[in-house]
Design a protein around this motif. Sequence first.
Motif, PDB file in Angstrom:
ATOM      1  N   PHE A  13       0.946 -52.869  34.099  1.00 55.16           N
ATOM      2  CA  PHE A  13       2.048 -52.918  33.205  1.00 55.16           C
ATOM      3  C   PHE A  13       2.907 -51.371  33.880  1.00 55.16           C
ATOM      4  N   LYS A  14       3.906 -51.236  33.218  1.00 52.28           N
ATOM      5  CA  LYS A  14       4.593 -49.864  33.536  1.00 52.28           C
ATOM      6  C   LYS A  14       5.199 -49.531  32.319  1.00 52.28           C
ATOM      7  N   PHE A  15       5.207 -48.291  32.560  1.00 50.43           N
ATOM      8  CA  PHE A  15       5.197 -47.346  31.528  1.00 50.43           C
ATOM      9  C   PHE A  15       6.895 -46.646  31.393  1.00 50.43           C
ATOM     10  N   HIS A  16       7.551 -46.791  30.818  1.00 53.41           N
ATOM     11  CA  HIS A  16       9.363 -46.261  29.948  1.00 53.41           C
ATOM     12  C   HIS A  16       9.086 -45.141  29.294  1.00 53.41           C
ATOM     13  N   GLU A  39       6.058 -58.473  28.059  1.00 53.57           N
ATOM     14  CA  GLU A  39       6.708 -57.917  26.775  1.00 53.57           C
ATOM     15  C   GLU A  39       6.745 -56.530  27.010  1.00 53.57           C
ATOM     16  N   ILE A  40       7.421 -56.078  25.908  1.00 54.96           N
ATOM     17  CA  ILE A  40       7.706 -54.781  25.682  1.00 54.96           C
ATOM     18  C   ILE A  40       7.347 -54.351  24.974  1.00 54.96           C
ATOM     19  N   LEU A  41       6.060 -53.658  24.511  1.00 52.71           N
ATOM     20  CA  LEU A  41       5.846 -53.003  23.351  1.00 52.71           C
ATOM     21  C   LEU A  41       6.140 -51.358  23.471  1.00 52.71           C
ATOM     22  N   VAL A  42       7.182 -51.205  22.054  1.00 57.68           N
ATOM     23  CA  VAL A  42       7.396 -49.779  22.078  1.00 57.68           C
ATOM     24  C   VAL A  42       5.978 -49.430  21.043  1.00 57.68           C
ATOM     25  N   VAL A  43       5.399 -48.036  21.428  1.00 61.59           N
ATOM     26  CA  VAL A  43       4.185 -46.960  21.314  1.00 61.59           C
ATOM     27  C   VAL A  43       5.323 -45.963  19.884  1.00 61.59           C
ATOM     28  N   LEU A  44       4.158 -46.886  18.585  1.00 63.90           N
ATOM     29  CA  LEU A  44       4.677 -45.983  17.778  1.00 63.90           C
ATOM     30  C   LEU A  44       3.434 -44.878  17.591  1.00 63.90           C
ATOM     31  N   THR A  45       2.410 -44.683  17.510  1.00 64.61           N
ATOM     32  CA  THR A  45       1.493 -43.913  17.025  1.00 64.61           C
ATOM     33  C   THR A  45       0.552 -43.580  18.715  1.00 64.61           C
ATOM     34  N   TRP A  46       0.382 -42.320  19.263  1.00 64.03           N
ATOM     35  CA  TRP A  46      -0.440 -42.026  20.167  1.00 64.03           C
ATOM     36  C   TRP A  46      -1.954 -41.743  19.769  1.00 64.03           C
ATOM     37  N   LEU A  47      -2.440 -41.989  20.705  1.00 64.55           N
ATOM     38  CA  LEU A  47      -4.521 -41.149  20.084  1.00 64.55           C
ATOM     39  C   LEU A  47      -4.671 -40.187  21.733  1.00 64.55           C
ATOM     40  N   GLY A  48      -4.621 -38.930  21.108  1.00 65.22           N
ATOM     41  CA  GLY A  48      -5.008 -38.256  21.844  1.00 65.22           C
ATOM     42  C   GLY A  48      -5.833 -37.586  21.848  1.00 65.22           C
ATOM     43  N   ASN A  49      -6.302 -37.541  23.691  1.00 64.62           N
ATOM     44  CA  ASN A  49      -7.652 -36.470  24.072  1.00 64.62           C
ATOM     45  C   ASN A  49      -7.272 -35.309  24.698  1.00 64.62           C
ATOM     46  N   SER A  50      -7.371 -33.899  23.817  1.00 66.94           N
ATOM     47  CA  SER A  50      -6.823 -32.368  24.793  1.00 66.94           C
ATOM     48  C   SER A  50      -7.761 -32.767  25.212  1.00 66.94           C
ATOM     49  N   GLY A  53      -7.503 -34.956  29.166  1.00 68.22           N
ATOM     50  CA  GLY A  53      -6.183 -34.413  29.074  1.00 68.22           C
ATOM     51  C   GLY A  53      -5.641 -36.177  29.115  1.00 68.22           C
ATOM     52  N   MET A  54      -5.979 -37.045  28.439  1.00 65.66           N
ATOM     53  CA  MET A  54      -5.458 -38.477  28.370  1.00 65.66           C
ATOM     54  C   MET A  54      -5.400 -38.856  26.502  1.00 65.66           C
ATOM     55  N   ARG A  55      -3.961 -39.916  26.669  1.00 70.88           N
ATOM     56  CA  ARG A  55      -4.534 -40.197  25.705  1.00 70.88           C
ATOM     57  C   ARG A  55      -4.220 -42.108  25.699  1.00 70.88           C
ATOM     58  N   LYS A  56      -3.315 -42.882  24.476  1.00 73.02           N
ATOM     59  CA  LYS A  56      -4.358 -44.547  24.177  1.00 73.02           C
ATOM     60  C   LYS A  56      -2.860 -44.279  23.283  1.00 73.02           C
ATOM     61  N   LEU A 114      -3.485 -43.266  29.934  1.00 73.34           N
ATOM     62  CA  LEU A 114      -2.931 -42.735  30.267  1.00 73.34           C
ATOM     63  C   LEU A 114      -2.617 -40.748  29.948  1.00 73.34           C
ATOM     64  N   PRO A 115      -2.385 -40.678  31.103  1.00 68.27           N
ATOM     65  CA  PRO A 115      -2.569 -39.021  30.537  1.00 68.27           C
ATOM     66  C   PRO A 115      -1.711 -38.601  30.042  1.00 68.27           C
ATOM     67  N   LEU A 116      -1.778 -37.426  29.661  1.00 67.98           N
ATOM     68  CA  LEU A 116      -1.076 -36.532  28.084  1.00 67.98           C
ATOM     69  C   LEU A 116       0.664 -36.621  28.452  1.00 67.98           C
ATOM     70  N   GLU A 117       0.367 -35.860  30.247  1.00 69.05           N
ATOM     71  CA  GLU A 117       1.983 -35.717  30.397  1.00 69.05           C
ATOM     72  C   GLU A 117       2.183 -36.360  31.708  1.00 69.05           C
ATOM     73  N   ILE A 118       3.360 -37.365  31.887  1.00 70.78           N
ATOM     74  CA  ILE A 118       3.258 -38.016  32.801  1.00 70.78           C
ATOM     75  C   ILE A 118       4.278 -37.120  33.602  1.00 70.78           C
ATOM     76  N   LYS A 119       3.518 -36.732  35.136  1.00 71.56           N
ATOM     77  CA  LYS A 119       4.894 -36.047  35.715  1.00 71.56           C
ATOM     78  C   LYS A 119       5.624 -36.872  36.434  1.00 71.56           C
TER      79      LYS A 119
END
Length: 119
Positions: A13-16, A39-50, A53-56, A114-119
């Motif tokens: 997959f590729k993250f935009h 397919e391009i999937l637009v993320v409407l909401t994320w679930l985060g786990n601080s 340090g991850m989110r899905k 994915l990481p909470l923050e992409i660097k």
Amino acid sequence: MTDPQSELKLSAFKFHEQAVRASVGSKQLTLDALELGGEILVVLTWLGNSEKGMRKPEYVLPLSAVAHQELGNDPDAKYKWAIATPLPQSLFDGTASRPFRRQFGVKSGPALTLPLEIK
């Protein structure tokens, strides 16, 4: 020795990040997108786990399900796509019913973290 029939195959997959422009009510939003299986999937909401340090992605909208415009492949462009029609706020705040989400083609996000923050 592993049985090739039982192996789980994951698609690349590729993250935009912040690549989709959309109107929600009177606001302009910038949304993330995942390119998965062509397919391009637009993320409407994320679930985060601080703690981890991850989110899905919780809910995604296939770009093909809504009127949109491709804004070009320039790597320096701020946006890659623009959704042409305004989206209801309820798709983003968790108040949309399952039948209402289905009308827009919204589905549960893929099993990616994915990481909470992409660097």
